[in-house]
Design a protein around this motif. Structure first.
Motif, PDB file in Angstrom:
ATOM      1  N   GLY A  10       0.817  -1.226   0.000  1.00 14.19           N
ATOM      2  CA  GLY A  10       0.000   0.000   0.000  1.00 14.19           C
ATOM      3  C   GLY A  10       0.842   1.263   0.000  1.00 14.19           C
TER       4      GLY A  10
ATOM      5  N   ASN B  84       5.665   8.558   3.082  1.00 14.48           N
ATOM      6  CA  ASN B  84       5.199   9.693   2.255  1.00 14.48           C
ATOM      7  C   ASN B  84       4.681  10.824   3.155  1.00 14.48           C
ATOM      8  OD1 ASN B  84       5.715   8.386  -0.149  1.00 14.48           O
ATOM      9  ND2 ASN B  84       3.631   7.648  -0.432  1.00 14.48           N
TER      10      ASN B  84
ATOM     11  N   ARG C 167       7.704   2.475  15.025  1.00 13.20           N
ATOM     12  CA  ARG C 167       7.673   1.009  15.115  1.00 13.20           C
ATOM     13  C   ARG C 167       6.827   0.472  16.269  1.00 13.20           C
ATOM     14  NH1 ARG C 167       9.093   1.653  10.892  1.00 13.20           N
ATOM     15  NH2 ARG C 167      10.660   0.591   9.653  1.00 13.20           N
TER      16      ARG C 167
HETATM   17  C1  LIG Z   1      -0.347  14.497   4.660  1.00 10.18           C
HETATM   18  C2  LIG Z   1      -0.807  13.574   3.618  1.00 10.18           C
HETATM   19  C3  LIG Z   1       0.225  12.751   2.869  1.00 10.18           C
HETATM   20  C4  LIG Z   1      -0.366  11.587   2.172  1.00 10.18           C
HETATM   21  C5  LIG Z   1       0.394  10.985   1.033  1.00 10.18           C
HETATM   22  C6  LIG Z   1      -0.323   9.793   0.495  1.00 10.18           C
HETATM   23  C7  LIG Z   1      -0.764   9.827  -0.938  1.00 10.18           C
HETATM   24  C8  LIG Z   1      -1.751   8.771  -1.353  1.00 10.18           C
HETATM   25  C9  LIG Z   1      -2.340   7.900  -0.274  1.00 10.18           C
HETATM   26  C10 LIG Z   1      -3.322   6.890  -0.796  1.00 10.18           C
HETATM   27  C11 LIG Z   1      -4.074   6.177   0.281  1.00 10.18           C
HETATM   28  C12 LIG Z   1      -3.503   4.840   0.539  1.00 10.18           C
HETATM   29  C13 LIG Z   1      -3.749   4.192   1.675  1.00 10.18           C
HETATM   30  C14 LIG Z   1      -3.105   2.888   1.991  1.00 10.18           C
HETATM   31  O1  LIG Z   1      -2.512   2.212   1.193  1.00 10.18           O
HETATM   32  S1  LIG Z   1      -3.273   2.397   3.609  1.00 10.18           S
HETATM   33  C15 LIG Z   1      -2.151   1.037   3.827  1.00 10.18           C
HETATM   34  C16 LIG Z   1      -0.784   1.503   4.197  1.00 10.18           C
HETATM   35  N1  LIG Z   1       0.065   0.359   4.494  1.00 10.18           N
HETATM   36  C17 LIG Z   1       0.290  -0.095   5.730  1.00 10.18           C
HETATM   37  O2  LIG Z   1      -0.240   0.383   6.702  1.00 10.18           O
HETATM   38  C18 LIG Z   1       1.284  -1.220   5.852  1.00 10.18           C
HETATM   39  C19 LIG Z   1       2.388  -0.890   6.817  1.00 10.18           C
HETATM   40  N2  LIG Z   1       3.327  -1.997   6.904  1.00 10.18           N
HETATM   41  C20 LIG Z   1       3.196  -3.019   7.793  1.00 10.18           C
HETATM   42  O3  LIG Z   1       2.284  -3.073   8.591  1.00 10.18           O
HETATM   43  C21 LIG Z   1       4.216  -4.124   7.700  1.00 10.18           C
HETATM   44  O4  LIG Z   1       5.403  -3.575   7.173  1.00 10.18           O
HETATM   45  C22 LIG Z   1       3.764  -5.301   6.811  1.00 10.18           C
HETATM   46  C23 LIG Z   1       2.617  -6.075   7.513  1.00 10.18           C
HETATM   47  C24 LIG Z   1       3.308  -4.844   5.429  1.00 10.18           C
HETATM   48  C25 LIG Z   1       4.944  -6.300   6.624  1.00 10.18           C
HETATM   49  O5  LIG Z   1       5.437  -6.702   7.901  1.00 10.18           O
HETATM   50  P1  LIG Z   1       6.785  -7.599   7.964  1.00 10.18           P
HETATM   51  O6  LIG Z   1       7.071  -7.819   9.402  1.00 10.18           O
HETATM   52  O7  LIG Z   1       6.644  -8.797   7.105  1.00 10.18           O
HETATM   53  O8  LIG Z   1       7.897  -6.697   7.286  1.00 10.18           O
HETATM   54  P2  LIG Z   1       8.506  -5.306   7.815  1.00 10.18           P
HETATM   55  O9  LIG Z   1       7.499  -4.547   8.572  1.00 10.18           O
HETATM   56  O10 LIG Z   1       9.813  -5.585   8.481  1.00 10.18           O
HETATM   57  O11 LIG Z   1       8.723  -4.541   6.425  1.00 10.18           O
HETATM   58  C26 LIG Z   1       9.957  -4.572   5.709  1.00 10.18           C
HETATM   59  C27 LIG Z   1      10.318  -3.135   5.429  1.00 10.18           C
HETATM   60  O12 LIG Z   1       9.318  -2.563   4.608  1.00 10.18           O
HETATM   61  C28 LIG Z   1       8.830  -1.355   5.219  1.00 10.18           C
HETATM   62  N3  LIG Z   1       7.428  -1.187   4.859  1.00 10.18           N
HETATM   63  C29 LIG Z   1       6.510  -2.134   4.662  1.00 10.18           C
HETATM   64  N4  LIG Z   1       5.344  -1.587   4.321  1.00 10.18           N
HETATM   65  C30 LIG Z   1       5.512  -0.255   4.340  1.00 10.18           C
HETATM   66  C31 LIG Z   1       4.645   0.860   4.083  1.00 10.18           C
HETATM   67  N5  LIG Z   1       3.388   0.699   3.703  1.00 10.18           N
HETATM   68  N6  LIG Z   1       5.173   2.093   4.175  1.00 10.18           N
HETATM   69  C32 LIG Z   1       6.466   2.288   4.515  1.00 10.18           C
HETATM   70  N7  LIG Z   1       7.343   1.262   4.769  1.00 10.18           N
HETATM   71  C33 LIG Z   1       6.858   0.014   4.674  1.00 10.18           C
HETATM   72  C34 LIG Z   1       9.025  -1.600   6.702  1.00 10.18           C
HETATM   73  O13 LIG Z   1       9.024  -0.361   7.364  1.00 10.18           O
HETATM   74  C35 LIG Z   1      10.377  -2.283   6.689  1.00 10.18           C
HETATM   75  O14 LIG Z   1      11.356  -1.286   6.449  1.00 10.18           O
HETATM   76  P3  LIG Z   1      12.775  -1.332   7.187  1.00 10.18           P
HETATM   77  O15 LIG Z   1      13.408  -2.630   6.757  1.00 10.18           O
HETATM   78  O16 LIG Z   1      13.495  -0.125   6.709  1.00 10.18           O
HETATM   79  O17 LIG Z   1      12.453  -1.327   8.660  1.00 10.18           O
END
Ligand SMILES: CCCCCCCCCCC/C=C/C(=O)SCCNC(=O)CCNC(=O)[C@H](O)C(C)(C)COP(=O)(O)OP(=O)(O)OC[C@H]1O[C@@H](n2cnc3c(N)ncnc32)[C@H](O)[C@@H]1OP(=O)(O)O
Length: 359
Positions: free
Chosen positions: A164, A169, A355
């Motif tokens: 997602g 951002n 985190r």
């Molecule tokens: C002021 C307004 C500004 C707005 C700008 C936005 C423009 C458009 C918006 C459109 C609307 C969209 C909405 C959505 O999509 S909502 C969904 C958002 N996604 C999440 O909430 C997911 C977040 N991630 C997690 O919960 C977990 O990472 C996940 C379950 C996906 C995986 O877990 P796992 O334990 O397997 O792996 P890690 O967490 O260790 O992830 C590995 C690395 O990847 C990074 N990561 C993963 N997902 C995201 C993400 N969505 N955003 C940023 N980074 C992400 C995670 O941080 C790890 O990074 P590091 O290795 O550096 O720690």
């Protein structure tokens, strides 16, 4: 031997020459070590909760506590040297070197056998969609809509389809503050979703692994969705203080009925691939072990059908909904612009960035 002032200055210059953006977390670490090496421990006032960027910087610097200046200098030099030498981490689906055309940083795009394949290529971030990736997907869709291929496919490299919106951002706040950021994000999101509404050829999602947020909601605008049995479908908008986008407030109730759509979009229920297929969001599910082989064999056969006829038939199925979808997209973006400025959303993002929270 400790890093000298000259090593430190060389490392600062090396940072500017890095070929790949090291990501916000590493940049924060570099910032903190630089401040500690040059100014010593952090004793400036803590920025306010809405000043996301400066607060993240302050947090990173503060966590270094009383680390001596020369140790911070050494750590900075070591970190830069590891960045300059570290290879790209491996992923499940490795793109061939000749597959990455110049210009895309976050995608791999190929075109063969009548199929243009757009692959999300940020596997170490679970293919989270950065601002750059939004822009590149729009460019890739535009190019695909004009090329000779019959079908366009979106899929992910690595173990995730897409996690997602990249939550970092939210940290890139311009001088006009959160309000200005929310306004520009509204425009970016509206244009992005519009590209899917208007896409003229059959658009297929090959969901190779878990899908989160906007990568799920957009599926309602695809013409077919094939999923590995490893895939899951999760739209945790309420937990993030956000509301549905990608026209899902209209397409999901239409596809699965409003009660099931509410469970997903309002309560954030995560569906398995089998459940998503039973609800009509997914066309067919395949065992992960044979997923790639079976799906591509099928798509190559479909791509042999006459390309113009495929376009015409897609158009007749979708065209009478287009105006409605444009209006829904506009309305969803207005609501989100307001949500992004809410305390619920700010708290959720801060929790993720520090985190404390994961899905
Ligand atoms: C002021 C307004 C500004 C707005 C700008 C936005 C423009 C458009 C918006 C459109 C609307 C969209 C909405 C959505 O999509 S909502 C969904 C958002 N996604 C999440 O909430 C997911 C977040 N991630 C997690 O919960 C977990 O990472 C996940 C379950 C996906 C995986 O877990 P796992 O334990 O397997 O792996 P890690 O967490 O260790 O992830 C590995 C690395 O990847 C990074 N990561 C993963 N997902 C995201 C993400 N969505 N955003 C940023 N980074 C992400 C995670 O941080 C790890 O990074 P590091 O290795 O550096 O720690």
């Amino acid at each position: 031997m400790r890093a000298s002032q000259k090593d430190f200055e060389d490392a600062m210059n090396q940072v500017k020459l890095l070929k790949k953006d090291p990501g916000n977390e590493v940049k924060l670490k570099l910032y903190a070590l630089y401040k500690q090496a040059t100014e010593g421990p952090c004793n400036v006032p803590k920025p306010g909760v809405f000043d996301l960027v400066n607060k993240a910087k302050w947090d990173a610097w503060s966590t270094l506590g009383n680390l001596p200046k020369d140790s911070a200098r050494q750590n900075y030099v070591d970190l830069v040297s590891s960045l300059s030498s570290s290879p790209e981490p491996s992923s499940q689906v490795e793109p061939r070197a000749d597959e990455k055309p110049a210009g895309y940083e976050t995608l791999v795009v190929t075109s063969e056998d009548g199929i243009t394949k757009i692959m999300f290529n940020r596997p170490t971030k679970k293919n989270a969609i950065s601002t750059r990736m939004y822009e590149e997907i729009m460019l890739a869709l535009k190019a695909a809509s004009e090329d000779k291929s019959a079908l366009t496919v979106l899929t992910g490299i690595g173990d995730y389809y897409c996690s997602g919106n990249d939550l970092t951002n939210f940290t890139d706040i311009p001088p006009g503050g959160v309000e200005e950021k929310a306004k520009s994000s509204h425009i970016l999101l509206r244009n992005f979703v519009q590209c899917f509404i208007d896409f003229p050829k059959p658009l297929i999602a090959v969901v190779n692994g878990p899908a989160v947020g906007i990568s799920v909601t957009l599926l309602g605008l695809f013409d077919a969705v094939y999923a590995s049995d490893r895939a899951t479908f999760h739209t945790p908008f309420s937990a993030l203080g956000q509301s549905p986008e990608g026209c899902s407030s209209y397409t999901f109730p239409k596809i699965m009925g409003s009660a099931k759509a509410t469970e997903m979009l309002v309560f954030g229920k995560k569906l398995t691939a089998g459940e998503a297929c039973a609800q009509g969001l997914v066309t067919e599910v395949f065992p992960d072990s044979t997923f790639q082989r079976e799906v591509w064999t099928r798509l190559k056969a479909y791509a042999k059908l006459p390309a113009n006829t495929l376009r015409v038939s897609k158009n007749i199925i979708r065209s009478r909904e287009r105006e409605k979808l444009r209006a829904v997209n506009a309305e969803e973006c207005i609501t989100l612009e307001e949500r992004w400025q809410s305390e619920d959303c700010m708290n959720a993002i801060m929790n993720f960035l520090s985190r404390k929270a994961k899905l």
